[in-house]
Motif scaffolding. Structure first.
Motif, PDB file in Angstrom:
ATOM      1  N   ASP A   1      20.371   6.758 -15.152  1.00 45.55           N
ATOM      2  CA  ASP A   1      19.106   7.475 -15.266  1.00 45.55           C
ATOM      3  C   ASP A   1      18.751   8.016 -13.874  1.00 45.55           C
ATOM      4  O   ASP A   1      19.328   7.594 -12.876  1.00 45.55           O
ATOM      5  CB  ASP A   1      18.055   6.448 -15.735  1.00 45.55           C
ATOM      6  CG  ASP A   1      16.697   7.051 -16.036  1.00 45.55           C
ATOM      7  OD1 ASP A   1      16.596   8.277 -16.176  1.00 45.55           O
ATOM      8  OD2 ASP A   1      15.729   6.269 -16.136  1.00 45.55           O
TER       9      ASP A   1
ATOM     10  N   LYS B   1      15.332   8.265 -11.919  1.00 40.75           N
ATOM     11  CA  LYS B   1      13.912   7.924 -12.099  1.00 40.75           C
ATOM     12  C   LYS B   1      12.958   8.750 -11.245  1.00 40.75           C
ATOM     13  O   LYS B   1      11.814   8.946 -11.602  1.00 40.75           O
ATOM     14  CB  LYS B   1      13.691   6.434 -11.801  1.00 40.75           C
ATOM     15  CG  LYS B   1      14.295   5.524 -12.862  1.00 40.75           C
ATOM     16  CD  LYS B   1      13.554   4.216 -12.987  1.00 40.75           C
ATOM     17  CE  LYS B   1      13.992   3.434 -14.210  1.00 40.75           C
ATOM     18  NZ  LYS B   1      15.091   2.501 -13.972  1.00 40.75           N
TER      19      LYS B   1
ATOM     20  N   GLY C   1       9.315   8.228 -15.791  1.00 36.87           N
ATOM     21  CA  GLY C   1      10.022   7.534 -16.875  1.00 36.87           C
ATOM     22  C   GLY C   1      11.508   7.846 -16.877  1.00 36.87           C
ATOM     23  O   GLY C   1      12.292   7.169 -17.534  1.00 36.87           O
TER      24      GLY C   1
ATOM     25  N   PHE D   1      18.267  -3.550 -23.405  1.00 37.97           N
ATOM     26  CA  PHE D   1      18.447  -2.556 -22.333  1.00 37.97           C
ATOM     27  C   PHE D   1      18.489  -3.358 -21.042  1.00 37.97           C
ATOM     28  O   PHE D   1      17.520  -4.018 -20.685  1.00 37.97           O
ATOM     29  CB  PHE D   1      17.260  -1.612 -22.418  1.00 37.97           C
ATOM     30  CG  PHE D   1      17.033  -0.635 -21.286  1.00 37.97           C
ATOM     31  CD1 PHE D   1      17.682  -0.681 -20.060  1.00 37.97           C
ATOM     32  CD2 PHE D   1      16.110   0.388 -21.488  1.00 37.97           C
ATOM     33  CE1 PHE D   1      17.419   0.228 -19.061  1.00 37.97           C
ATOM     34  CE2 PHE D   1      15.835   1.313 -20.480  1.00 37.97           C
ATOM     35  CZ  PHE D   1      16.494   1.219 -19.277  1.00 37.97           C
TER      36      PHE D   1
ATOM     37  N   ASN E   1      14.759  -4.418 -20.958  1.00 33.61           N
ATOM     38  CA  ASN E   1      13.817  -3.799 -21.864  1.00 33.61           C
ATOM     39  C   ASN E   1      14.346  -4.083 -23.256  1.00 33.61           C
ATOM     40  O   ASN E   1      15.533  -4.385 -23.415  1.00 33.61           O
ATOM     41  CB  ASN E   1      13.708  -2.295 -21.619  1.00 33.61           C
ATOM     42  CG  ASN E   1      13.099  -1.993 -20.260  1.00 33.61           C
ATOM     43  OD1 ASN E   1      11.999  -2.436 -19.964  1.00 33.61           O
ATOM     44  ND2 ASN E   1      13.814  -1.264 -19.426  1.00 33.61           N
TER      45      ASN E   1
ATOM     46  N   ARG F   1      14.342  -2.074 -25.950  1.00 33.44           N
ATOM     47  CA  ARG F   1      14.374  -0.804 -26.690  1.00 33.44           C
ATOM     48  C   ARG F   1      15.295   0.124 -25.921  1.00 33.44           C
ATOM     49  O   ARG F   1      15.722  -0.194 -24.814  1.00 33.44           O
ATOM     50  CB  ARG F   1      12.958  -0.242 -26.743  1.00 33.44           C
ATOM     51  CG  ARG F   1      12.199  -0.469 -25.414  1.00 33.44           C
ATOM     52  CD  ARG F   1      11.871   0.694 -24.630  1.00 33.44           C
ATOM     53  NE  ARG F   1      11.380   0.384 -23.292  1.00 33.44           N
ATOM     54  CZ  ARG F   1      11.715   1.089 -22.231  1.00 33.44           C
ATOM     55  NH1 ARG F   1      12.553   2.086 -22.325  1.00 33.44           N
ATOM     56  NH2 ARG F   1      11.229   0.784 -21.040  1.00 33.44           N
TER      57      ARG F   1
ATOM     58  N   GLY G   1      16.379   3.217 -23.619  1.00 38.75           N
ATOM     59  CA  GLY G   1      15.789   3.996 -22.541  1.00 38.75           C
ATOM     60  C   GLY G   1      15.547   5.417 -23.021  1.00 38.75           C
ATOM     61  O   GLY G   1      16.193   5.896 -23.947  1.00 38.75           O
ATOM     62  N   ASP G   2      14.616   6.058 -22.361  1.00 41.71           N
ATOM     63  CA  ASP G   2      14.317   7.452 -22.649  1.00 41.71           C
ATOM     64  C   ASP G   2      14.321   8.128 -21.285  1.00 41.71           C
ATOM     65  O   ASP G   2      13.477   7.764 -20.457  1.00 41.71           O
ATOM     66  CB  ASP G   2      12.938   7.516 -23.320  1.00 41.71           C
ATOM     67  CG  ASP G   2      12.617   8.892 -23.858  1.00 41.71           C
ATOM     68  OD1 ASP G   2      13.328   9.845 -23.511  1.00 41.71           O
ATOM     69  OD2 ASP G   2      11.639   9.010 -24.619  1.00 41.71           O
ATOM     70  N   PRO G   3      15.251   8.966 -20.941  1.00 41.43           N
ATOM     71  CA  PRO G   3      16.141   9.805 -21.750  1.00 41.43           C
ATOM     72  C   PRO G   3      17.543   9.245 -22.043  1.00 41.43           C
ATOM     73  O   PRO G   3      18.371   9.998 -22.564  1.00 41.43           O
ATOM     74  CB  PRO G   3      16.268  11.059 -20.891  1.00 41.43           C
ATOM     75  CG  PRO G   3      16.278  10.535 -19.492  1.00 41.43           C
ATOM     76  CD  PRO G   3      15.346   9.352 -19.510  1.00 41.43           C
ATOM     77  N   GLU G   4      17.828   7.988 -21.774  1.00 46.85           N
ATOM     78  CA  GLU G   4      19.200   7.516 -22.024  1.00 46.85           C
ATOM     79  C   GLU G   4      19.587   7.642 -23.496  1.00 46.85           C
ATOM     80  O   GLU G   4      20.732   7.976 -23.826  1.00 46.85           O
ATOM     81  CB  GLU G   4      19.361   6.057 -21.581  1.00 46.85           C
ATOM     82  CG  GLU G   4      19.317   5.851 -20.077  1.00 46.85           C
ATOM     83  CD  GLU G   4      17.923   5.478 -19.592  1.00 46.85           C
ATOM     84  OE1 GLU G   4      16.923   6.009 -20.123  1.00 46.85           O
ATOM     85  OE2 GLU G   4      17.832   4.639 -18.679  1.00 46.85           O
TER      86      GLU G   4
HETATM   87  N1  GLY Z   1      14.498   5.751 -18.634  1.00 45.34           N
HETATM   88  C1  GLY Z   1      14.052   4.443 -18.371  1.00 45.34           C
HETATM   89  C2  GLY Z   1      13.241   3.830 -19.410  1.00 45.34           C
HETATM   90  O1  GLY Z   1      13.183   4.284 -20.537  1.00 45.34           O
HETATM   91  O2  GLY Z   1      12.621   2.810 -19.148  1.00 45.34           O
END
Ligand code: GLY
Ligand code: AMP
Length: 421
Positions: A210, A212, A224, A267, A283, A285, A287-290
């Motif tokens: 990612d 950041k 994010g 995650f 995490n 859930r 990742g976003d944008p992963e």
């Molecule tokens: N891209 C990192 C997150 O979703 O926490």
């Protein structure tokens, strides 16, 4: 199969996009979805978890997939399971791995999973004493969820003490900061790994990286995530094996021993220091944008992967990934991540180049539909995703697609995947 996706971001759009291309999926719902998800399925305007579970029963939804952390830490999975509905995500108890940094660090220590040395405390004196034993910089973290802002990398001891005081007094993050973690700074490179778990077995997805920081060259404030790519060549088989043996296996076994088996997406935020993976955070859930770049790499139907994970059948799944790379470039609104921006109409040029059309797409995130037009209304508006036989090709396609997308104030990094090129 009828499937409902909970959430409204690019991550949920990406999951929904994969499901919409899956022959086994009949009806697809998003709760609440965003302005672009009606092109893939039906948006459902129900917020309350009991009412959502009722809806799932009424519509004969076979599987619900939860995208964001908030509903997970609030216990949506428990509500659905109490009604014998099939849902993919961790229970409220298991979601503490993300919901509380103190829980997570103590869990890592208890099960011998390598991480930065730390203390947890709610006492200012203890915090100050430990800070004095560390080198610089010092990492200070609030215990609870702070929308990604609860981690301070303080360059000096004085600044670390100031950050700790502000958190402990409740001034910085309210209740979420009334317990803190003080941690040694790890100097290495960061990776994200994602394991789809069914409580006992798991499937590890290709490692992603990612970006950041807001600006090119990893400058500017944390966000994010401004872009991601996978698989990353920064991971070799040895690191994959180490992560499996020293992080994922003990985590799944440990959560079982804690009486909170981990189901859902684990995650793992890793720092690789001298070839050794140290766990920075979990995490619970995607990742976003992963997620937006991992979904297009999946060759196995997405419904099969998520359904088997939600019904403890991962041991029977032979998952396959495409032999490709994916790069995603986030387009954010003008004032991201500081404040929201005026809605701006999104115009996407017709993509006449068939090669580009076939190997790129947009995952929509902070968008709203008004009078048949799409407007940028969120911080991170959309992700341009390119796929290809090399990272360079995937990156070039992602950026070619960025050139076709217009809205006032659009902001993007121009160097996504630079560490791999
Ligand atoms: N891209 C990192 C997150 O979703 O926490
Ligand atoms: P976290 O939410 O704990 O992942 O922290 C957010 C970001 O802060 C991570 O993605 C890292 O870039 C950085 N970070 C957190 N802990 C450390 C550490 N111990 N050493 C170096 N960087 C860290």
């Amino acid at each position: 199969m009828n499937i409902m996706v909970i959430g409204s971001g690019g991550r949920e759009y990406a999951i929904g996009r994969a499901l919409s291309q899956d022959a086994a999926v009949e009806k697809l719902y998003f709760a609440p979805g965003n302005g672009a998800t009606p092109a893939l399925g039906e948006n459902v305007d129900i917020k309350e978890y009991d009412a959502l579970a009722e809806f799932a029963k009424d519509q004969a939804i076979d599987l619900t997939i939860v995208g964001p952390e908030a509903p997970l830490t609030e216990g949506i999975v428990d509500v659905f399971k109490a009604r014998e509905l099939t849902i993919f995500g961790p229970s409220k108890a298991a979601a503490q791995l993300e919901g509380s940094k103190v829980y997570m660090k103590n869990f890592l220590a208890k099960y011998g999973i390598p991480t930065a040395s730390y203390i947890e405390t709610d006492h200012i004196d203890t915090a100050f004493k430990f800070i004095d034993t560390l080198g610089t910089p010092v990492v200070v973290k609030a215990d609870g969820l702070c929308a990604g802002k609860g981690v301070i990398i303080a360059p000096t001891h004085d600044e670390a003490k100031k950050a700790a005081s502000e958190m402990l007094s409740g001034k910085a993050f309210g209740e979420a900061g009334k317990k803190v973690i003080i941690e040694e700074f790890l100097d290495g490179y960061e990776l994200s790994m994602f394991a789809i778990c069914d409580g006992e077995d798991y499937i590890l997805l290709p490692a992603a990286q990612d970006h950041k920081r807001l600006e090119d060259g990893d400058q500017g404030p944390n966000t994010g995530g401004m872009g991601a790519y996978a698989p990353t060549p920064l991971v070799n088989d040895e690191i994959y094996e180490k992560v499996k043996a020293s992080v994922i296996r003990p985590t799944l076994d440990g959560m079982q021993a804690e009486g909170a088996p981990f189901e859902g997406v684990l995650f793992i935020g890793l720092m690789i220091v001298n070839g050794e993976p140290l766990t920075l955070e979990f995490n619970v859930r995607f990742g976003d944008p992963e997620c937006e770049i991992l979904m297009p790499l999946l060759a196995t139907p997405a419904s099969e992967l998520f359904y088997k994970a939600a019904t403890k059948q991962l041991d029977t799944l032979k998952v396959q990934f495409k032999d490709e790379y994916a790069v995603g470039v986030v387009m954010a609104s003008r004032d991201y991540p500081y404040k929201s921006s005026e809605p701006a109409e999104i115009v996407v040029d017709e993509i006449v180049h068939t090669e580009l059309a076939e190997h790129s797409h947009i995952a929509y995130a902070g968008v709203s539909e008004m009078d048949g037009k799409l407007f940028a209304t969120g911080g991170r508006v959309l992700v341009c995703v390119g796929t290809g036989e090399s990272i360079r090709q995937a990156r070039d396609r992602a950026y070619a697609l960025c050139g076709q997308v217009h809205f006032a104030g659009k902001k993007l990094r121009t160097d996504i995947a630079y560490q791999a090129l």
